[in-house]
Write a protein that holds these residues in place. Structure first.
Motif, PDB file in Angstrom:
ATOM      1  N   HIS B   3       0.856  -1.186   0.000  1.00 16.31           N
ATOM      2  CA  HIS B   3       0.000   0.000   0.000  1.00 16.31           C
ATOM      3  C   HIS B   3       0.892   1.236   0.000  1.00 16.31           C
ATOM      4  O   HIS B   3       2.079   1.149   0.296  1.00 16.31           O
ATOM      5  CB  HIS B   3      -0.831   0.025   1.281  1.00 16.31           C
ATOM      6  CG  HIS B   3      -1.643  -1.201   1.478  1.00 16.31           C
ATOM      7  ND1 HIS B   3      -2.887  -1.349   0.943  1.00 16.31           N
ATOM      8  CD2 HIS B   3      -1.399  -2.338   2.163  1.00 16.31           C
ATOM      9  CE1 HIS B   3      -3.367  -2.532   1.283  1.00 16.31           C
ATOM     10  NE2 HIS B   3      -2.487  -3.150   2.030  1.00 16.31           N
ATOM     11  N   ALA B   4       0.265   2.381  -0.267  1.00 18.17           N
ATOM     12  CA  ALA B   4       0.974   3.626  -0.023  1.00 18.17           C
ATOM     13  C   ALA B   4       1.274   3.681   1.475  1.00 18.17           C
ATOM     14  O   ALA B   4       0.467   3.205   2.282  1.00 18.17           O
ATOM     15  CB  ALA B   4       0.117   4.809  -0.454  1.00 18.17           C
ATOM     16  N   PRO B   5       2.432   4.247   1.886  1.00 19.48           N
ATOM     17  CA  PRO B   5       2.838   4.192   3.306  1.00 19.48           C
ATOM     18  C   PRO B   5       1.774   4.698   4.278  1.00 19.48           C
ATOM     19  O   PRO B   5       1.536   4.061   5.313  1.00 19.48           O
ATOM     20  CB  PRO B   5       4.088   5.063   3.345  1.00 19.48           C
ATOM     21  CG  PRO B   5       4.642   5.003   1.966  1.00 19.48           C
ATOM     22  CD  PRO B   5       3.468   4.876   1.051  1.00 19.48           C
ATOM     23  N   VAL B   7      -1.415   4.692   3.920  1.00 17.45           N
ATOM     24  CA  VAL B   7      -2.506   3.716   3.947  1.00 17.45           C
ATOM     25  C   VAL B   7      -2.067   2.515   4.791  1.00 17.45           C
ATOM     26  O   VAL B   7      -2.824   2.007   5.623  1.00 17.45           O
ATOM     27  CB  VAL B   7      -2.880   3.274   2.513  1.00 17.45           C
ATOM     28  CG1 VAL B   7      -3.996   2.259   2.544  1.00 17.45           C
ATOM     29  CG2 VAL B   7      -3.274   4.479   1.674  1.00 17.45           C
TER      30      VAL B   7
END
Lengths: 200, 200
Positions: B3-5, B7
């Motif tokens: 995931h994006a960090p 998230v």
């Protein structure tokens, strides 16, 4: 009077989460109050961080914190091969398979005119623009097999054909390791129709 | 990369909640990102508010935002009748029954020396002090029926007897509207021992 007002507010707020009713919400609130205040503060900070800091990738519409998501800014991913999916979780599923080295385009939904979700809402104008730019060589359709997913797939197919880009669709059939008795009839019918020569 | 960090951090933070594993946490994070950013911000604010603003009532140890909780500061509640419970949820259960007009003393746990929970951790020194002050006329024991609950009940009984305060215990027996076949043996045995003359 049931709870202290701040506790009541917290319980109410928890019920906005999917699958959380009043009773689980109460359990969550008390668990944090009883023995997880630091964790509660960390969750609050993570929420603020994500709600304010997570935007959409300018290129593929997936969640990102910068202009481009990590996949779109990775030079090792093939920009000519683009997989169309409905949601960020679909991207995760593909990434976990480790099979795909192209890029994605995340629709963040599927066409559903009655709910006011048209091509613009799914960013299909952005996709059309990218198809015209000529960098994309193949589009792989991986939207759902519901009515909305099919409608979306056909809309994208039209866009790609107009731009002269070849389109494929991921195979539909019986899942790996699955027992046939648990596979529904529609899937089995699709698996039969899609049968391929068997090679040793 | 999954995931994006931000998230990923949010998903991680959600797993601190009871009953929330990685998959539910992911569902919660995406639900808020997809269509509940304002709700997510509200939850964050509610968390900060509760984690920082909720303290313990000086009198009964229940959660409170002021020095006294709403029940202890309510002049209509009898201060001479005090019900001893293990947790704030027990208070809610009694309040929902609408039967009790006295006050509570919330232990926030039960005696468990091996876990380092002794009389001081349960605020029993505060209770002892209150018993000595002479305002309490009857103590109602409503701690759990586990070993720890029993030990706690007996400790409180000793305190009350030393102070010359009468002690009662809530009745144990079969629940109202319950089918006997679903009642466990220990409860049935207790219900038999506690049988009372039947009046028309």
């Amino acid at each position: 009077m049931k709870h202290a007002p701040l506790v009541e507010q917290l319980i109410q707020a928890f019920t906005c989460l999917p699958g959380v009713g009043p009773r689980s919400a109460q359990r969550m609130a008390y668990a944090l109050l009883d023995r997880g205040r630091d964790e509660g503060r960390r969750l609050a900070d993570a929420l603020h961080g994500a709600m304010d800091g997570v935007e959409h990738c300018q290129r593929c519409r997936n969640y990102a914190e910068a202009e481009l998501c990590p996949i779109c800014s990775d030079p090792r991913r093939e920009p000519g091969l683009v997989c169309i999916v409905s949601s960020p979780t679909d991207v995760l599923a593909f990434e976990q398979s480790g099979e795909f080295r192209g890029q994605y385009f995340v629709l963040m939904g599927e066409l559903s005119p009655l709910d006011g979700i048209g091509p613009r809402e799914l960013g299909l104008d952005v996709l059309e623009q990218r198809l015209r730019e000529g960098q994309i060589q193949e589009l792989i359709l991986a939207t759902g097999t519901t009515v909305e997913g099919e409608a979306t797939a056909h809309y994208v197919l039209d866009l790609a054909q107009d731009a002269g880009v070849s389109v494929s669709r991921i195979a539909q059939g019986v899942p790996m390791g699955g027992d046939l008795e648990f596979v529904d009839g529609a899937t089995l019918a699709q698996a039969l129709r899609g049968r391929r020569p068997f090679q040793s």
